[in-house]
Design an enzyme around this catalytic site. Structure first.
Site, short mmCIF file in Angstrom:
data_model
loop_
_atom_site.label_atom_id
_atom_site.label_comp_id
_atom_site.label_asym_id
_atom_site.label_seq_id
_atom_site.Cartn_x
_atom_site.Cartn_y
_atom_site.Cartn_z
N CYS A 95 -5.18 -3.42 1.11
CA CYS A 95 -5.74 -4.66 1.61
C CYS A 95 -5.96 -5.62 0.45
O CYS A 95 -5.94 -5.23 -0.71
CB CYS A 95 -7.07 -4.41 2.32
N GLY A 155 -1.40 -6.99 2.86
CA GLY A 155 -1.70 -6.58 4.22
C GLY A 155 -1.25 -7.63 5.20
O GLY A 155 -1.54 -8.81 5.02
N ASN A 179 -11.23 -2.84 0.15
CA ASN A 179 -9.88 -2.39 -0.14
C ASN A 179 -9.95 -0.99 -0.69
O ASN A 179 -10.62 -0.75 -1.70
CB ASN A 179 -9.21 -3.33 -1.15
N GLY A 180 -9.29 -0.04 -0.02
CA GLY A 180 -9.31 1.33 -0.51
C GLY A 180 -9.42 2.31 0.64
O GLY A 180 -9.10 1.99 1.79
N TYR A 193 4.61 -1.55 -7.18
CA TYR A 193 4.98 -2.19 -5.93
C TYR A 193 3.94 -3.16 -5.38
O TYR A 193 4.28 -4.28 -4.99
CB TYR A 193 5.26 -1.12 -4.88
#
Length: 509
Positions: free
Chosen positions: A2, A28, A101-102, A257
């Site tokens: 995210c 996201g 995020n995670g 990436y």
């Protein structure tokens, strides 16, 4: 994966939050949300979809206030319900909203604790809602009418003691300010920036530095592993390392990436790291395949371009753009479900025949995860007239699940899991396959910031930095997060958030 953002400014922040989320969209594509506050009320808009589709003019007008947080999201577990779009909020204590995020590795344990001991109800399957309720409980335990930075830092320290996994978090505390904190290993990225105005300083936190650049803020530094940053309503910044023990080990897949090439994460330029990845992969080809017959190097757009260009330079080969990419198809790696990924590859890429016809081509991609995309692209190259198709991955074999927030949790879906190099080569249909060595990848990132001596590379080596991931845990996430299970959930009945339109919620303060 995210993308999160939080801003405390001297004027309206709705447009800046929107602009910041647009440049974090690569992190996201399933859902987006913004929550703002004018100091006493909060205003929320969130829903499934891209940023440009979720927010219309009427929503932006309704998002009032000089402080706010936002998130772009894809769900690791593959749920499509708008109820799991973020930010999440609770009204006690004070009024808290959170974007995360995670991925928490002890989410089930925490959910039981919250119900049995903290008397809190969790309404979704999101671990972010669990994290918010843990923080709310700990703030309630230390809170008083006038919340101080020390109170907040004590609560964050208690959160660190309770939760495990990867988390970069931004929190809006109504009437008090913006809080951001990062897990003790710094697995997921989080940066802090500011700008000076005639009215005073303005502050921002975000997943990547590119979001700061977009809205006119200057990068100050990364939030450290285990550190909390609190910006009060007067614009004063308070910081403290709240975790008892820290060990900075950022996720190396960010540099492979996930991150945009124009970002700086943990002091490391993503673009330069990918250049070094290309250099090291070219060196491996020179060492192991000195008599190669490659005619041209062609990248798989977009992430691999940097490494492929440097490979061509180092190998003294021609570099060509052989695939045209549609700008209107999302990133296939983070699309939920194998069927949708297969369909989108042909829609996303089209080969330029003259760059392939009669040539031995080296296709370069950032990584190979499930192998489905690689197989289709190799077939496209052959159909375009290539004599031989070689394939190079700028990353090592992805052999293990990622449990820290990247959507590749099921080992059975990873092409490198349990297969030899020869078997993988045959499976994707290449004439030859070259993988980056793990140490070379680590060295490429480490060179950008020698102070970081360890990276989380669990999807490559199976070493989970948090130390709490065992085979039982991996088997459980394999059952609930494989593509078949995601597909089953998407075709089932989904709940409704009840807050997918712009809402106003009053919190007296």
């Amino acid at each position: 994966m995210c993308g999160i953002i939080g801003i405390l400014a001297k004027s309206q922040v709705n447009q800046a939050l929107y602009d910041g989320l647009t440049v974090l969209q690569h992190r996201g594509q399933d859902a987006a949300g913004i929550l703002t506050s004018d100091g006493s009320r909060v205003y929320l808009r969130k829903d499934n979809g891209l940023v440009r589709d979720v927010f219309h003019q009427r929503h932006m007008i309704s998002l009032k206030g000089n402080m706010g947080i936002g998130q772009v999201r894809y769900p690791t577990a593959g749920c499509d319900s708008p109820a799991e779009a973020q930010p999440f909020f609770v009204n006690s204590p004070f009024g808290l909203a959170l974007a995360h995020n995670g991925n928490l590795t002890n989410a089930e344990q925490l959910k039981n604790e919250l119900f049995r001991e903290d008397l809190r109800h969790i309404n979704t399957g999101s671990d972010s809602e669990i994290l918010l309720n843990v923080l709310a409980h700990e703030l309630h335990a230390v809170s008083r009418l006038q919340l101080t930075p020390d109170d907040i830092f004590r609560a964050v320290a208690a959160v660190h003691r309770r939760i495990r996994g990867a988390y970069a978090v931004v929190v809006l505390i109504v009437g008090f300010g913006i809080l951001a904190f990062r897990d003790p290993f710094g697995i997921r990225p989080l940066v802090y920036g500011r700008r000076d105005t005639d009215q005073g300083p303005e502050h921002i936190v975000a997943s990547e530095s590119v979001a700061l650049n977009m809205v006119g803020y200057e990068l100050v530094r990364d939030v450290a592993a285990g550190e909390a940053v609190f910006i009060d309503m007067d614009g004063k910044v308070h910081t403290r390392v709240c975790a008892e023990k820290t060990q900075h080990a950022p996720c190396i897949f960010e540099f492979v990436y996930m991150a945009r090439p124009d970002s700086v994460i943990d002091g490391i330029y993503v673009h330069k790291t990918r250049l070094r990845m290309g250099e090291r992969l070219a060196t491996k080809i020179k060492r192991e395949w000195p008599d190669h017959d490659i005619d041209v190097v062609i990248p798989i757009p977009d992430t691999s371009r940097t490494a492929a260009l440097q490979m061509a330079y180092e190998l003294d080969l021609t570099y060509r753009e052989g695939f045209i990419k549609s700008r209107y198809i999302g990133r296939t790696f983070i699309m939920p479900g194998q069927a949708q990924r297969r369909k989108s590859v042909r829609q996303k890429l089209n080969a330029i025949d003259l760059e392939f016809k009669g040539k031995n081509v080296l296709l370069v991609d950032d990584s190979i995860v499930r192998g489905t995309t690689s197989k289709q692209i190799i077939q496209m190259a052959r159909e375009a007239g290539a004599k031989k198709v070689y394939f190079a991955s700028a990353a090592p074999p992805v052999s293990y699940p990622n449990v820290y927030g990247i959507d590749m949790p099921s080992a059975s879906e990873l092409i490198a899991n349990g297969r030899s190099l020869e078997q993988i080569t045959q499976e994707i249909g290449a004439d030859r396959l070259i993988y980056q060595d793990l140490q070379d990848l680590i060295d490429a990132a480490h060179e950008g910031n020698p102070r970081i001596t360890q990276f989380d590379a669990s999807c490559f080596n199976g070493v989970y930095i948090t130390g709490d991931v065992n085979q039982d845990y991996l088997a459980r996430i394999d059952r609930i997060r494989n593509d078949a299970e995601k597909s089953r959930r998407r075709t089932g009945t989904q709940g409704s958030s009840g807050l997918v339109n712009a809402e106003v919620l009053t919190f007296p303060h």
